[in-house]
Write a protein that holds these residues in place. Sequence first.
Motif, PDB file in Angstrom:
ATOM      1  N   PRO A  34     -82.884  26.800 -96.797  1.00 23.32           N
ATOM      2  CA  PRO A  34     -81.457  26.989 -97.098  1.00 23.32           C
ATOM      3  C   PRO A  34     -80.667  25.694 -97.255  1.00 23.32           C
ATOM      4  O   PRO A  34     -79.848  25.585 -98.165  1.00 23.32           O
ATOM      5  CB  PRO A  34     -80.960  27.814 -95.909  1.00 23.32           C
ATOM      6  CG  PRO A  34     -82.170  28.584 -95.465  1.00 23.32           C
ATOM      7  CD  PRO A  34     -83.329  27.651 -95.694  1.00 23.32           C
ATOM      8  N   SER A  35     -80.920  24.719 -96.406  1.00 20.22           N
ATOM      9  CA  SER A  35     -80.153  23.470 -96.509  1.00 20.22           C
ATOM     10  C   SER A  35     -80.391  22.786 -97.855  1.00 20.22           C
ATOM     11  O   SER A  35     -79.448  22.313 -98.496  1.00 20.22           O
ATOM     12  CB  SER A  35     -80.503  22.524 -95.363  1.00 20.22           C
ATOM     13  OG  SER A  35     -81.871  22.163 -95.412  1.00 20.22           O
ATOM     14  N   MET A  36     -81.626  22.746 -98.301  1.00 25.87           N
ATOM     15  CA  MET A  36     -81.947  22.114 -99.585  1.00 25.87           C
ATOM     16  C   MET A  36     -81.438  22.956-100.761  1.00 25.87           C
ATOM     17  O   MET A  36     -80.878  22.419-101.716  1.00 25.87           O
ATOM     18  CB  MET A  36     -83.461  21.912 -99.705  1.00 25.87           C
ATOM     19  CG  MET A  36     -84.026  20.915 -98.722  1.00 25.87           C
ATOM     20  SD  MET A  36     -83.467  19.244 -99.047  1.00 25.87           S
ATOM     21  CE  MET A  36     -84.343  18.900-100.551  1.00 25.87           C
ATOM     22  N   ARG A  37     -81.631  24.286-100.671  1.00 26.60           N
ATOM     23  CA  ARG A  37     -81.218  25.172-101.758  1.00 26.60           C
ATOM     24  C   ARG A  37     -79.706  25.135-101.948  1.00 26.60           C
ATOM     25  O   ARG A  37     -79.213  25.000-103.071  1.00 26.60           O
ATOM     26  CB  ARG A  37     -81.694  26.604-101.478  1.00 26.60           C
ATOM     27  CG  ARG A  37     -81.375  27.575-102.597  1.00 26.60           C
ATOM     28  CD  ARG A  37     -81.975  28.964-102.393  1.00 26.60           C
ATOM     29  NE  ARG A  37     -81.583  29.561-101.132  1.00 26.60           N
ATOM     30  CZ  ARG A  37     -82.379  29.737-100.077  1.00 26.60           C
ATOM     31  NH1 ARG A  37     -83.638  29.344-100.117  1.00 26.60           N
ATOM     32  NH2 ARG A  37     -81.930  30.305 -98.983  1.00 26.60           N
ATOM     33  N   LEU A  38     -78.960  25.214-100.865  1.00 26.60           N
ATOM     34  CA  LEU A  38     -77.504  25.218-100.960  1.00 26.60           C
ATOM     35  C   LEU A  38     -76.968  23.869-101.424  1.00 26.60           C
ATOM     36  O   LEU A  38     -76.013  23.807-102.199  1.00 26.60           O
ATOM     37  CB  LEU A  38     -76.887  25.633 -99.630  1.00 26.60           C
ATOM     38  CG  LEU A  38     -77.206  27.084 -99.213  1.00 26.60           C
ATOM     39  CD1 LEU A  38     -76.762  27.337 -97.785  1.00 26.60           C
ATOM     40  CD2 LEU A  38     -76.583  28.075-100.168  1.00 26.60           C
ATOM     41  N   THR A  39     -77.596  22.795-100.983  1.00 27.98           N
ATOM     42  CA  THR A  39     -77.205  21.460-101.447  1.00 27.98           C
ATOM     43  C   THR A  39     -77.492  21.314-102.940  1.00 27.98           C
ATOM     44  O   THR A  39     -76.653  20.794-103.690  1.00 27.98           O
ATOM     45  CB  THR A  39     -77.941  20.377-100.637  1.00 27.98           C
ATOM     46  OG1 THR A  39     -77.616  20.544 -99.248  1.00 27.98           O
ATOM     47  CG2 THR A  39     -77.558  18.981-101.103  1.00 27.98           C
ATOM     48  N   LEU A  40     -78.655  21.780-103.371  1.00 31.97           N
ATOM     49  CA  LEU A  40     -78.997  21.731-104.792  1.00 31.97           C
ATOM     50  C   LEU A  40     -77.960  22.474-105.631  1.00 31.97           C
ATOM     51  O   LEU A  40     -77.468  21.949-106.632  1.00 31.97           O
ATOM     52  CB  LEU A  40     -80.384  22.349-105.023  1.00 31.97           C
ATOM     53  CG  LEU A  40     -80.776  22.564-106.484  1.00 31.97           C
ATOM     54  CD1 LEU A  40     -80.983  21.233-107.189  1.00 31.97           C
ATOM     55  CD2 LEU A  40     -82.029  23.428-106.567  1.00 31.97           C
ATOM     56  N   TRP A  41     -77.600  23.685-105.215  1.00 31.68           N
ATOM     57  CA  TRP A  41     -76.628  24.467-105.971  1.00 31.68           C
ATOM     58  C   TRP A  41     -75.253  23.812-105.965  1.00 31.68           C
ATOM     59  O   TRP A  41     -74.576  23.769-106.992  1.00 31.68           O
ATOM     60  CB  TRP A  41     -76.547  25.895-105.437  1.00 31.68           C
ATOM     61  CG  TRP A  41     -77.642  26.750-105.989  1.00 31.68           C
ATOM     62  CD1 TRP A  41     -78.721  27.248-105.303  1.00 31.68           C
ATOM     63  CD2 TRP A  41     -77.795  27.182-107.338  1.00 31.68           C
ATOM     64  NE1 TRP A  41     -79.522  27.965-106.149  1.00 31.68           N
ATOM     65  CE2 TRP A  41     -78.972  27.949-107.407  1.00 31.68           C
ATOM     66  CE3 TRP A  41     -77.052  27.004-108.491  1.00 31.68           C
ATOM     67  CZ2 TRP A  41     -79.411  28.533-108.586  1.00 31.68           C
ATOM     68  CZ3 TRP A  41     -77.489  27.585-109.671  1.00 31.68           C
ATOM     69  CH2 TRP A  41     -78.658  28.335-109.708  1.00 31.68           C
ATOM     70  N   SER A  42     -74.844  23.309-104.827  1.00 34.96           N
ATOM     71  CA  SER A  42     -73.537  22.661-104.753  1.00 34.96           C
ATOM     72  C   SER A  42     -73.470  21.466-105.702  1.00 34.96           C
ATOM     73  O   SER A  42     -72.483  21.288-106.425  1.00 34.96           O
ATOM     74  CB  SER A  42     -73.256  22.230-103.313  1.00 34.96           C
ATOM     75  OG  SER A  42     -71.975  21.671-103.202  1.00 34.96           O
TER      76      SER A  42
END
Length: 149
Positions: A34-42
């Motif tokens: 989640p931390s990587m996925r949400l950072t990527l999307w942001s």
Amino acid sequence: MLAISLHLLAAVIWVGGMFFAYMALRPAAGFLEPSMRLTLWSLTFKRFFPWVWASAITLFATGFWLIQLYGGMAAVGPHVHIMLLIAIIMILMFMHVFFAPTKRLARAVENQDWAAGAKDLNQIRLLISINLILGIIVTIVGSAGQYYL
């Protein structure tokens, strides 16, 4: 004609970007934590949304330019009226995504609040999927509507 070329380019950038994000990036990012996925999307939204703003402004400017060239709203076919209505809906949805859940997602990533960020990303995903469908419809109406409507 310059107006048509700019209009089409703006539509390709916006609708194509949504298609790529929804059909390619979303599934590919699914395996990330989640931390990587949400950072990527942001970070992705931060880079893509200025292009959407430019596309929306260009679409409206060139759309009204073309309407005037063809004699005004009374002279254009129903497909143009449908395109304009869908464009207004799409832009309003984008503005909501930009000013509400995307801002919250950026704050959630900054604060490492992954649960809140996931909720915001899900809302963005839903609204982008609706906008993508509308973008495909407006593309069909714009390219073939004059022959069928």
